[in-house]
Design a protein around this motif. Structure first.
Motif, short mmCIF file in Angstrom:
data_model
loop_
_atom_site.label_atom_id
_atom_site.label_comp_id
_atom_site.label_asym_id
_atom_site.label_seq_id
_atom_site.Cartn_x
_atom_site.Cartn_y
_atom_site.Cartn_z
N PHE A 1 0.77 -1.18 0.08
CA PHE A 1 0.04 -0.01 -0.07
C PHE A 1 0.86 1.20 0.12
CE2 PHE A 1 -2.11 3.34 2.07
CZ PHE A 1 -3.42 3.42 1.48
N VAL A 2 2.05 1.31 1.15
CA VAL A 2 2.54 2.41 0.98
C VAL A 2 3.65 2.67 -0.28
CG1 VAL A 2 4.89 3.31 2.17
CG2 VAL A 2 2.97 2.38 3.43
N ASP A 3 3.91 1.63 -0.75
CA ASP A 3 4.81 1.68 -1.99
C ASP A 3 3.78 2.27 -3.25
OD1 ASP A 3 7.02 0.60 -0.91
OD2 ASP A 3 6.61 -1.50 -1.60
N GLY A 4 2.87 1.88 -3.17
CA GLY A 4 1.89 2.65 -4.09
C GLY A 4 1.75 4.12 -4.24
N TYR A 5 1.77 4.67 -3.26
CA TYR A 5 1.34 6.06 -2.79
C TYR A 5 3.06 6.76 -2.98
CZ TYR A 5 -3.44 6.19 -2.29
OH TYR A 5 -5.00 6.06 -2.55
N ILE A 6 4.07 6.07 -2.56
CA ILE A 6 5.23 6.55 -2.86
C ILE A 6 5.56 7.02 -4.27
CG2 ILE A 6 7.80 6.08 -2.88
CD1 ILE A 6 7.22 4.53 -0.24
N ASN A 7 5.20 5.93 -5.23
CA ASN A 7 5.45 6.48 -6.46
C ASN A 7 4.07 6.56 -7.26
OD1 ASN A 7 5.98 6.47 -9.55
ND2 ASN A 7 7.40 4.86 -9.26
N GLN A 8 3.60 7.81 -7.36
CA GLN A 8 2.13 8.01 -7.66
C GLN A 8 2.03 8.21 -9.41
OE1 GLN A 8 -0.19 10.34 -5.24
NE2 GLN A 8 1.36 10.52 -3.67
N THR A 9 3.04 8.06 -10.01
CA THR A 9 3.03 7.98 -11.52
C THR A 9 3.11 6.63 -12.30
OG1 THR A 9 5.36 8.68 -11.65
CG2 THR A 9 3.75 10.43 -11.31
N ASP A 10 3.32 5.65 -11.56
CA ASP A 10 3.55 4.26 -12.38
C ASP A 10 2.35 3.32 -12.50
OD1 ASP A 10 3.15 3.35 -9.58
OD2 ASP A 10 4.69 2.19 -9.45
N SER A 11 0.94 4.06 -12.03
CA SER A 11 -0.23 3.36 -12.45
C SER A 11 -0.17 1.91 -11.82
CB SER A 11 -0.39 3.13 -13.86
OG SER A 11 0.26 2.26 -14.45
N THR A 12 0.51 1.88 -10.57
CA THR A 12 0.38 0.66 -9.67
C THR A 12 0.09 1.18 -8.31
OG1 THR A 12 1.83 -0.69 -11.40
CG2 THR A 12 1.36 -1.54 -9.02
N ASN A 13 -1.09 0.94 -7.85
CA ASN A 13 -1.53 1.30 -6.45
C ASN A 13 -2.33 0.31 -5.94
OD1 ASN A 13 -3.05 2.90 -4.48
ND2 ASN A 13 -1.93 4.51 -5.14
N VAL A 14 -1.83 -0.46 -4.86
CA VAL A 14 -2.71 -1.54 -4.49
C VAL A 14 -3.77 -1.06 -3.73
CG1 VAL A 14 -1.37 -1.86 -2.26
CG2 VAL A 14 -2.75 -3.82 -3.13
N GLY A 15 -3.77 0.19 -3.17
CA GLY A 15 -4.85 0.64 -2.26
C GLY A 15 -6.14 1.01 -3.44
N LEU A 16 -5.74 1.79 -4.28
CA LEU A 16 -6.75 2.13 -5.26
C LEU A 16 -7.37 0.85 -6.00
CD1 LEU A 16 -5.37 5.53 -6.83
CD2 LEU A 16 -7.54 5.21 -5.48
N HIS A 17 -6.45 -0.06 -6.46
CA HIS A 17 -6.87 -1.27 -6.90
C HIS A 17 -7.94 -2.27 -6.42
CE1 HIS A 17 -5.71 -4.27 -9.91
NE2 HIS A 17 -6.30 -5.09 -9.05
N GLU A 18 -7.46 -2.23 -4.86
CA GLU A 18 -8.61 -3.19 -4.17
C GLU A 18 -9.61 -2.25 -3.75
OE1 GLU A 18 -8.00 -6.14 -4.05
OE2 GLU A 18 -5.80 -5.91 -4.57
N MET A 19 -9.68 -0.98 -3.47
CA MET A 19 -10.89 -0.10 -3.42
C MET A 19 -11.74 -0.10 -4.53
SD MET A 19 -10.71 0.39 -0.19
CE MET A 19 -9.49 0.46 1.20
#
Length: 266
Positions: A154-172
């Protein structure tokens, strides 16, 4: 002596079950009163501090909408049970930021709080599933109303906010689309016409003989994964999304009732 021991054991079991039912009932009542608590109790200052420090989406909002975002985050936290896995507890920072990812997705849908999913399981790292026999970063279980997340992913997804990989947004995103089916069979909150158009686009892109260069291949596993991957790109690469797939981007704007390219207008 034997009969006395049996009776005592039965009494102890009944007391334990009664206390368990009371705790379950108390937890349900706490979650059910989340909307009332949100509007009666002040938003904890600690929540604001965490959002201001770590959540860029929140920082980009107008002051008026920051206040609305804070209320939705607080409501989400009050309405969920955060369950630690392989750790002693779920820190308040994790609760606030996980709630914020859900609110980011649903901010344009004022009455949507993903209430069907009342349990958030938080692992420190990727976790092993005895069902799939694989390690996972997150998943959603509509049968039991559970969202599962790896905190590190989850944290990794928000650290890089331009790689289009974000587990938080994905699961939500999975939770949003599933709840649209589970809880609102007769009155769905996602625009049905826009959702049909979205699914048609997903099938068209995944069935095309021309290689898809925008979405990662995992998007074409099924329409639910396509939606989750589209959500990640919608928030993390909105300019390129709008440029390369303008019609699909417009459909996403209609579905989520917000446009990341016009944040101040939220």
């Amino acid at each position: 002596m034997f009969s006395y021991g049996v009776v005592l054991a039965i009494v102890l079991i009944l007391i334990f079950q009664h206390r368990k039912r009371i705790r379950r009932g108390y937890g349900y009542a706490t979650r059910a009163t989340a909307p009332l608590k949100t509007y009666v109790l002040p938003v904890p200052q600690q929540y604001r501090d965490i959002l201001q420090k770590y959540f860029r989406y929140y920082r980009n909002l107008s002051d008026k909408n920051k206040a609305r975002f804070e209320l939705k985050v607080t409501n989400f936290i009050y309405g969920k049970r955060f369950i630690p896995r392989n750790v002693s507890h779920v820190p308040v920072e994790a609760k606030v930021l996980i709630a914020a990812s859900a609110v980011q997705l649903t901010f344009g849908l004022p009455h949507v709080y993903l209430r069907h999913f009342n349990k958030i399981l938080v692992y420190p790292n990727n976790y092993y599933s005895s069902i799939t026999k694989q390690y996972h970063k997150g998943e959603v279980n509509p049968k039991y109303g559970i969202i599962v997340l790896s905190w590190q992913a989850f944290v990794d997804g928000y650290i890089n906010q331009t790689d289009s990989t974000n587990v938080g947004l994905h699961e939500m995103a999975h939770a949003l689309r599933l709840e649209n089916i589970v809880r609102y069979e007769n009155s769905r909150y996602l625009n049905e016409n826009a959702l049909e158009q979205f699914d048609a686009w997903a099938k068209r892109i995944c069935a095309s003989t021309e290689p898809n260069t925008f979405f990662r291949p995992y998007a074409c596993v099924n329409v639910h994964e396509f939606f989750a991957v589209a959500v990640e790109n919608f928030f993390e690469r909105p300019a390129r999304f709008s440029e390369e797939l303008p019609e699909l981007y417009s459909i996403m704007v209609k579905l989520l009732n917000q446009n990341p390219l016009e944040m101040k207008q939220l």
